[in-house]
Design an enzyme around this catalytic site. Structure first.
Site, PDB file in Angstrom:
ATOM      1  N   CYS A  83       0.811  -1.237   0.000  1.00 32.30           N
ATOM      2  CA  CYS A  83       0.000   0.000   0.000  1.00 32.30           C
ATOM      3  C   CYS A  83       0.838   1.278   0.000  1.00 32.30           C
ATOM      4  O   CYS A  83       0.361   2.328  -0.429  1.00 32.30           O
ATOM      5  CB  CYS A  83      -0.962  -0.016   1.169  1.00 32.30           C
ATOM      6  N   HIS A  93      -1.970   6.944   3.311  1.00 29.15           N
ATOM      7  CA  HIS A  93      -0.526   6.984   3.543  1.00 29.15           C
ATOM      8  C   HIS A  93       0.049   8.241   2.871  1.00 29.15           C
ATOM      9  O   HIS A  93      -0.143   8.468   1.669  1.00 29.15           O
ATOM     10  CB  HIS A  93       0.152   5.751   2.929  1.00 29.15           C
TER      11      HIS A  93
HETATM   12  N1  LIG Z   1      -4.849  -2.998   5.312  1.00 25.03           N
HETATM   13  C1  LIG Z   1      -4.203  -2.460   4.272  1.00 25.03           C
HETATM   14  O1  LIG Z   1      -4.176  -1.224   4.092  1.00 25.03           O
HETATM   15  C2  LIG Z   1      -3.523  -3.340   3.268  1.00 25.03           C
HETATM   16  C3  LIG Z   1      -3.022  -2.736   2.122  1.00 25.03           C
HETATM   17  C4  LIG Z   1      -2.382  -3.514   1.152  1.00 25.03           C
HETATM   18  C5  LIG Z   1      -2.254  -4.861   1.335  1.00 25.03           C
HETATM   19  N2  LIG Z   1      -2.732  -5.444   2.473  1.00 25.03           N
HETATM   20  C6  LIG Z   1      -2.549  -6.888   2.602  1.00 25.03           C
HETATM   21  O2  LIG Z   1      -3.815  -7.534   2.462  1.00 25.03           O
HETATM   22  C7  LIG Z   1      -3.845  -8.707   3.268  1.00 25.03           C
HETATM   23  C8  LIG Z   1      -5.033  -8.616   4.225  1.00 25.03           C
HETATM   24  O3  LIG Z   1      -4.858  -7.500   5.067  1.00 25.03           O
HETATM   25  P1  LIG Z   1      -5.975  -6.987   6.089  1.00 25.03           P
HETATM   26  O4  LIG Z   1      -5.505  -5.668   6.544  1.00 25.03           O
HETATM   27  O5  LIG Z   1      -7.335  -7.105   5.473  1.00 25.03           O
HETATM   28  O6  LIG Z   1      -5.850  -8.103   7.270  1.00 25.03           O
HETATM   29  P2  LIG Z   1      -6.917  -8.488   8.406  1.00 25.03           P
HETATM   30  O7  LIG Z   1      -7.837  -7.377   8.708  1.00 25.03           O
HETATM   31  O8  LIG Z   1      -6.107  -9.058   9.522  1.00 25.03           O
HETATM   32  O9  LIG Z   1      -7.782  -9.694   7.724  1.00 25.03           O
HETATM   33  C9  LIG Z   1      -7.244 -10.976   7.491  1.00 25.03           C
HETATM   34  C10 LIG Z   1      -8.284 -11.902   6.834  1.00 25.03           C
HETATM   35  O10 LIG Z   1      -7.682 -13.192   6.633  1.00 25.03           O
HETATM   36  C11 LIG Z   1      -8.533 -14.196   7.218  1.00 25.03           C
HETATM   37  N3  LIG Z   1      -7.748 -15.319   7.700  1.00 25.03           N
HETATM   38  C12 LIG Z   1      -6.875 -15.354   8.730  1.00 25.03           C
HETATM   39  N4  LIG Z   1      -6.363 -16.609   8.880  1.00 25.03           N
HETATM   40  C13 LIG Z   1      -6.928 -17.372   7.899  1.00 25.03           C
HETATM   41  C14 LIG Z   1      -6.810 -18.732   7.534  1.00 25.03           C
HETATM   42  N5  LIG Z   1      -5.997 -19.581   8.183  1.00 25.03           N
HETATM   43  N6  LIG Z   1      -7.547 -19.183   6.473  1.00 25.03           N
HETATM   44  C15 LIG Z   1      -8.372 -18.350   5.809  1.00 25.03           C
HETATM   45  N7  LIG Z   1      -8.533 -17.031   6.124  1.00 25.03           N
HETATM   46  C16 LIG Z   1      -7.809 -16.554   7.156  1.00 25.03           C
HETATM   47  C17 LIG Z   1      -9.232 -13.476   8.351  1.00 25.03           C
HETATM   48  O11 LIG Z   1     -10.404 -14.213   8.712  1.00 25.03           O
HETATM   49  P3  LIG Z   1     -11.035 -14.182  10.220  1.00 25.03           P
HETATM   50  O12 LIG Z   1     -11.785 -12.872  10.347  1.00 25.03           O
HETATM   51  O13 LIG Z   1     -11.923 -15.368  10.203  1.00 25.03           O
HETATM   52  O14 LIG Z   1      -9.911 -14.282  11.177  1.00 25.03           O
HETATM   53  C18 LIG Z   1      -9.536 -12.139   7.679  1.00 25.03           C
HETATM   54  O15 LIG Z   1     -10.656 -12.293   6.834  1.00 25.03           O
HETATM   55  C19 LIG Z   1      -2.482  -8.777   3.979  1.00 25.03           C
HETATM   56  O16 LIG Z   1      -1.603  -9.583   3.229  1.00 25.03           O
HETATM   57  C20 LIG Z   1      -2.019  -7.332   3.954  1.00 25.03           C
HETATM   58  O17 LIG Z   1      -0.617  -7.209   4.043  1.00 25.03           O
HETATM   59  C21 LIG Z   1      -3.369  -4.719   3.438  1.00 25.03           C
END
Ligand SMILES: NC(=O)c1ccc[n+]([C@@H]2O[C@H](COP(=O)([O-])OP(=O)(O)OC[C@H]3O[C@@H](n4cnc5c(N)ncnc54)[C@H](OP(=O)(O)O)[C@@H]3O)[C@@H](O)[C@H]2O)c1
Length: 351
Positions: free
Chosen positions: A150, A243
Site C-alpha cells: 500500500c 498513507h
Molecule cells: N490494510 C491495508 O491497508 C492493506 C493494504 C495492502 C495490502 N494489504 C494486505 O492484504 C492482506 C489482508 O490485510 P488486512 O488488513 O485485510 O488483514 P486483516 O484485517 O487481519 O484480515 C485478514 C483476513 O484473513 C482471514 N484469515 C486469517 N487466517 C486465515 C486462515 N488460516 N484461512 C483463511 N482465512 C484466514 C481473516 O479471517 P477471520 O476474520 O476469520 O480471522 C480475515 O478475513 C495482507 O496480506 C495485507 O498485508 C493490506
C-alpha cells in the site's frame, strides 16, 4: 433472470481489505460476489455475524446473510480476490491457482516471484504477459496476479511519469502510514494515540524491491528491475486512512519545475481509456495549495483511486522533492486488486 456478471469470491472476506472488497463490489458492473471465505473462526457463520463492518457504508443485505465458507477451492468461483496475511496466502493461494482460479492477490507472498506479475494498470499493465510463464496457468488455466504494497503503490504512480520522461537515478522516501494499513485490530490504541512508531515490519524492504520491479522492464519471461538507488523510511502515524509520503528524487536528465509538473499532470490513466470501471479519470491529481495533500481532506479523491501529489519544489540534496498521498485500503489494496481484475478482463485473461 440469470445475471450476466462474473461471479467472484473473496478470500479473507472478514478483514479490513475483505470489507473494502465487499464495498467496492457492491454495485460493480462486471463482477458480483458469489462466495466468501475466511478462517475457521468465521467459517459457518453468516457474514454479518462473522464480522462487524467498520466502513462508513452499510453492509449490503444479501452479503450480511451469506455464509462464510471454508477457504478451500472446491466450489469456489473462478475469480478470487485474496486478502490474506502473507503466511496464509503462501499456503492457500497456490491451491486456488492450481484448481484453475484467477487469484487476484493483495498479499506480499508472491509479489517478487519472477513469473508473478506485480501490476499497477496505469504503470505496467504489460507485465501481465508474465502469466503465460506460470505453471498453474499452463496446467489448469489458473494463475496469481498481485498488486503492490500500500505504500509502494502511491509512490510508484507518482514516480512513473518522471521515470518515463527523465529517468530516475535515486529516490529517498519517508512514509507516514495510516493505522488501517495494519489490518484489524491492528496497532493497539495505547501504542499509537499521540505517538509515531518508526517501524513497520518488512515495509521498507517491500517498498524498495517492489518499486524496482514495478518500474522495471518486461524482457521475455521476466522483469528487469529498474536500476535506481532507493531508500525508504516507514512510520506508522495516528491517521485512520491514507498513507502520506515525503519524496526526494534525483533524475537522470535535468528537468525544470514546469516540465516535472507537466509530466505529473499529463500522466494518462490507460485503464480509464480502456473502460475499466474502477480506473480514476486522473491517476494523479496535482494539488497547488501550499499545505496539501492531507489525508483528512484528500484521501477520497477519485473514489479513493486517485493519487494526490503536491508541494513540488527543489531539493537541497537530490534534485526535486514533493508530497504523495494515497488511500491505503482502496488504491493500496482492494481497489488496486479490482482494477487489476478489470484489466485482466479487458486483456482476455478472465475468459
Ligand atoms: N490494510 C491495508 O491497508 C492493506 C493494504 C495492502 C495490502 N494489504 C494486505 O492484504 C492482506 C489482508 O490485510 P488486512 O488488513 O485485510 O488483514 P486483516 O484485517 O487481519 O484480515 C485478514 C483476513 O484473513 C482471514 N484469515 C486469517 N487466517 C486465515 C486462515 N488460516 N484461512 C483463511 N482465512 C484466514 C481473516 O479471517 P477471520 O476474520 O476469520 O480471522 C480475515 O478475513 C495482507 O496480506 C495485507 O498485508 C493490506
Amino acid at each position: 433472470m440469470m445475471s450476466s456478471k462474473i461471479p467472484v469470491g473473496i478470500l479473507g472476506a472478514t478483514g479490513v481489505v475483505g470489507q473494502r472488497f465487499i464495498q467496492l463490489l457492491e454495485a460493480h458492473p462486471w463482477f458480483e460476489i458469489a462466495w466468501l471465505a475466511a478462517s475457521d473462526r468465521s467459517e459457518g457463520k453468516p457474514y454479518g455475524e462473522a464480522t462487524g463492518l467498520r466502513l462508513k457504508t452499510p453492509m449490503p443485505t444479501h452479503v450480511r446473510d451469506m455464509m462464510v465458507l471454508p477457504a478451500l477451492p472446491d466450489g469456489a468461483p473462478k475469480v478470487i480476490f485474496a486478502a490474506l496475511d502473507a503466511a496464509i496466502a503462501r499456503e492457500l493461494e497456490p491451491q486456488f491457482a492450481a484448481a484453475g482460479c484467477a487469484v487476484v492477490s493483495n498479499s506480499s507472498a508472491f509479489r517478487m516471484q519472477p513469473d508473478v506479475p506485480l501490476v499497477i494498470p496505469e504503470v505496467n499493465g504489460d507485465h501481465l504477459k508474465l502469466l503465460e510463464c506460470q505453471t498453474w496457468r499452463k496446467q489448469s488455466g489458473g494463475y496469481i496476479v498481485t498488486n503492490p504494497n500500500c505504500s509502494a503503490i502511491g509512490l510508484v504512480v507518482a514516480l512513473a511519469p518522471l521515470h518515463r520522461q527523465f529517468g530516475i537515478d535515486s529516490i529517498f522516501v519517508t512514509t507516514m502510514q495510516a493505522v488501517s494499513g495494519a489490518g484489524y485490530p491492528g496497532v493497539a490504541s495505547l501504542d499509537i494515540l499521540g505517538n509515531v512508531i518508526p517501524y513497520i515490519a518488512k515495509e521498507e524492504e517491500k517498498m524498495e524491491e517492489e518499486t524496482r520491479k514495478l518500474l522495471g522492464t518486461l524482457n521475455g519471461g521476466s522483469v528487469v528491475d529498474a536500476a535506481f538507488r532507493m531508500t525508504a523510511h516507514c512510520n506508522r502515524v495516528a491517521v485512520e486512512d491514507g498513507h502520506t509520503e515525503s519524496v526526494s528524487v534525483k533524475l537522470n536528465q535535468p528537468a525544470n519545475h514546469d516540465a516535472i509538473l507537466a509530466a505529473l499532470t499529463g500522466f494518462k490513466s490507460v485503464p480509464h481509456e480502456l473502460g475499466c470501471p474502477s480506473a480514476p479519470e486522473q491517476a494523479i491529481a496535482y494539488d497547488f495549495a501550499a499545505d496539501r495533500p492531507q489525508p483528512r481532506f484528500d484521501v477520497d479523491r477519485g473514489e479513493g483511486m486517485t493519487v494526490s501529489v503536491g508541494r513540488l519544489r527543489p531539493c537541497g540534496v537530490l534534485d526535486w522533492k514533493f508530497t504523495v498521498l494515497s488511500h491505503n485500503t482502496i488504491r493500496g489494496a482492494a481497489g488496486a486488486a479490482l482494477l487489476n481484475a478489470e484489466l485482466l478482463k479487458v486483456q482476455g485473461y478472465l475468459s
